[in-house]
Design a protein around this motif. Sequence first.
Motif, short mmCIF file in Angstrom:
data_model
loop_
_atom_site.label_atom_id
_atom_site.label_comp_id
_atom_site.label_asym_id
_atom_site.label_seq_id
_atom_site.Cartn_x
_atom_site.Cartn_y
_atom_site.Cartn_z
N MET A 1 0.92 -1.19 -0.01
CA MET A 1 0.04 0.07 0.13
C MET A 1 0.82 1.20 0.00
O MET A 1 1.75 1.39 0.72
N ASP A 2 0.58 2.17 -0.66
CA ASP A 2 1.16 3.56 -0.92
C ASP A 2 1.16 4.28 0.40
O ASP A 2 0.03 4.65 0.74
N GLN A 3 2.13 4.77 1.02
CA GLN A 3 2.13 5.56 2.16
C GLN A 3 1.55 6.87 1.64
O GLN A 3 2.24 7.40 0.84
N ILE A 4 0.75 7.48 2.35
CA ILE A 4 0.40 8.99 1.93
C ILE A 4 0.94 9.74 2.82
O ILE A 4 1.08 9.58 4.30
N ASN A 5 1.02 11.06 2.45
CA ASN A 5 1.38 12.18 3.35
C ASN A 5 0.63 13.14 3.15
O ASN A 5 -0.06 13.39 2.27
N CYS A 6 0.82 14.23 4.25
CA CYS A 6 -0.17 15.45 4.01
C CYS A 6 0.37 16.24 2.96
O CYS A 6 1.61 16.25 2.61
N ILE A 7 -0.51 17.04 2.31
CA ILE A 7 -0.25 17.55 1.09
C ILE A 7 0.54 18.80 1.28
O ILE A 7 1.18 19.27 0.38
N ALA A 8 0.47 19.20 2.43
CA ALA A 8 0.98 20.66 2.82
C ALA A 8 0.97 20.58 4.11
O ALA A 8 0.49 21.17 5.13
N PRO A 9 2.25 20.05 4.72
CA PRO A 9 2.42 19.85 6.29
C PRO A 9 2.27 21.03 7.02
O PRO A 9 2.18 21.15 8.27
N ASP A 10 2.68 22.44 6.38
CA ASP A 10 2.64 23.63 7.33
C ASP A 10 1.35 24.26 7.20
O ASP A 10 1.24 25.60 7.74
N ALA A 11 0.38 23.64 6.66
CA ALA A 11 -0.94 24.57 6.15
C ALA A 11 -1.58 24.66 7.48
O ALA A 11 -2.12 25.71 7.77
N ILE A 12 -1.66 23.61 8.51
CA ILE A 12 -2.68 23.71 9.67
C ILE A 12 -1.64 23.20 10.81
O ILE A 12 -0.87 22.41 10.62
N GLU A 13 -2.43 23.49 12.10
CA GLU A 13 -1.72 22.87 13.37
C GLU A 13 -2.74 21.86 13.63
O GLU A 13 -3.62 21.76 13.33
N GLU A 14 -1.91 21.24 14.80
CA GLU A 14 -2.70 20.03 15.51
C GLU A 14 -4.22 20.45 16.14
O GLU A 14 -5.17 19.98 15.99
N ALA A 15 -4.05 21.58 16.72
CA ALA A 15 -5.34 22.24 17.32
C ALA A 15 -6.33 22.34 16.29
O ALA A 15 -7.84 22.38 16.54
N ASP A 16 -5.90 22.81 15.10
CA ASP A 16 -6.87 23.10 14.10
C ASP A 16 -7.65 21.54 13.61
O ASP A 16 -8.96 21.84 13.22
N LEU A 17 -7.24 20.67 13.87
CA LEU A 17 -7.74 19.40 13.61
C LEU A 17 -9.40 19.21 14.41
O LEU A 17 -10.17 18.76 14.11
N TRP A 18 -9.14 19.54 15.60
CA TRP A 18 -10.20 19.49 16.39
C TRP A 18 -11.21 20.50 16.27
O TRP A 18 -12.43 20.33 16.13
N ALA A 19 -10.68 21.66 15.94
CA ALA A 19 -11.51 22.80 15.75
C ALA A 19 -12.50 22.53 14.50
O ALA A 19 -13.57 22.75 14.47
N TYR A 20 -11.72 21.78 13.62
CA TYR A 20 -12.42 21.31 12.43
C TYR A 20 -13.84 20.58 12.69
O TYR A 20 -14.84 20.44 12.16
N LEU A 21 -13.65 19.64 13.61
CA LEU A 21 -14.61 18.68 14.34
C LEU A 21 -15.74 19.31 14.82
O LEU A 21 -16.78 19.09 14.78
N GLU A 22 -15.17 20.26 15.68
CA GLU A 22 -16.16 21.20 16.44
C GLU A 22 -16.81 22.37 15.60
O GLU A 22 -17.88 22.96 15.97
N GLY A 23 -16.57 22.34 14.05
CA GLY A 23 -17.21 23.26 13.21
C GLY A 23 -16.45 24.70 13.42
O GLY A 23 -17.37 25.67 13.05
N MET A 24 -15.46 24.95 13.98
CA MET A 24 -14.94 26.34 14.63
C MET A 24 -13.50 26.54 13.81
O MET A 24 -13.19 27.35 13.85
N ALA A 25 -13.17 25.93 12.70
CA ALA A 25 -11.91 26.06 12.06
C ALA A 25 -12.21 27.18 11.13
O ALA A 25 -13.13 27.10 10.46
N PRO A 26 -11.19 27.85 10.75
CA PRO A 26 -11.20 28.55 9.52
C PRO A 26 -11.49 28.09 8.14
O PRO A 26 -11.32 26.91 7.98
N ASP A 27 -11.89 28.73 7.47
CA ASP A 27 -12.15 28.19 5.83
C ASP A 27 -10.95 27.48 5.43
O ASP A 27 -11.08 26.35 4.72
#
Lengths: 241, 230
Positions: free
Chosen positions: A1-27
């Motif tokens: 299986m091909d290992q995938i990586n983040c397309i832009a590692p510096d685009a977001i921070e870890e806290a953004d991941l949960w903010a996204y789930l809470e519907g509170m992340a920027p566009d």
Amino acid sequence: MDQINCIAPDAIEEADLWAYLEGMAPDHVAAHIHACEFCQQVVQGLIKTDLLLHEAGIRLACPDTAVLWQYANEPATVAQPLAAHIHSCVHCQAELGQIRRAIYVPHAEAAASVTPSLYQKGKELIRAVLVPASDAPALAFRGQAAGPQIYQAAGYQIMIAKIPDTAVADSWQVEGQIMLTEPLPDDFQALVILQEEEVTAAEAAINPVGYFALDGLKPGMYTLQINLPTASILIPDFQLG
Amino acid sequence: MKQHGLDFIIRHCQEEARQKHIKESGYCFELFRRAVDEDEELAWSAIQAQYRGLVIQWLQKAARGTLSLDDRDEMIQEGFLKFWLALKKRPSPLSDHFDHVGALLSYLNQCMVTTCLDFYRREHRRQKLKEKMSQEFHHRSQAQAQIGPQKLLEQKLETYGRAEQVERIRAWMRQEIHDPAEKLLLQLIYEEGLKPSQITERYPNVFPTYRDLHRVRVRVLKRAQRALRN
């Protein structure tokens, strides 16, 4: 299986991941996650783990039932913080009560045993635990008693000595002392009852400071029942002689 | 007693079990002694067979409703295993801890009650989780829906009922979290079930903003993932 990586590692921070789930992340965060398979997998993993923690966190402060079982039989062996929690937790207290009530009554005796009648009176029946001899302090009792036995139940410690009557052959005396933090109430008749095959062999009042004595007892196997205001304590297989 | 063959002991134990306790001759205790102190497998099998009926009565009494046959059989197996492990943990002979078979059977009764309690604790956690999951799904944001409801459902079904993982995580939550903010977060979110808005309102010194809360939460979740992998 091909290992995938983040397309832009510096685009977001870890806290953004949960903010996204809470519907509170920027566009731009939402846009990145929608476009990035790697970050979608990370978010899915976080959801999964979060649900696991929710399940695991329920009654997290309560000790396992194995600890309650140990506490029911050998309370002194349970660490103080856990013992303190057990005392203060209504869930643990309810479970502990259920464990303590798990007394074995041989079926040949179950029909007329003392246990059902006590249950019918609505009083909690607790089987006393014998403290190992090595843990029992040296104590003085009258006569030629062997070292007294110490039982624990319902928060009480009960010292019991079995004393052969020197004046009468094949006759025994039982002396007991219940460790009380305060005197027994005047309006409650505290009793100790010795039964042999459901028949009362002897009974005596327990005085306000917790002392009792039974005399003129034949050798045999008995059940000792101690009726106190908050509980009835049962010592089955109480052997004399 | 020790000179008798196992079949003799089993037969006499069966007869003894029908008598009143004062007529006990020690055959049943001897059966337990051989099983535990001498590791005789056949003696242990005989004990399980002899007392299975009694154990079923105890479980039915301890249960909060009717048990399914599968649940009941699983509890019996788990209970006997737990009983065995508890007895084998003691370094000295059986007779040092139990005076007679009645004491042993009371201990077995207690063991079965704790097994039943474990079952109900797991059921309670699963029920709470289902309630939580249905609330989350109801309030799921557009962002989450983008991931795909099918994928979310698959995740839920995988998560549901993983008892061993839950126990491992519980041990981890109790023993491995030392950072004060992480401990507080575990308690507030996962034990008390508080919402993020309640947490930032009550603990502004620890979690001044939602971002601070999210940061710690993701950190805890990733540590939990590593703990599960190890």
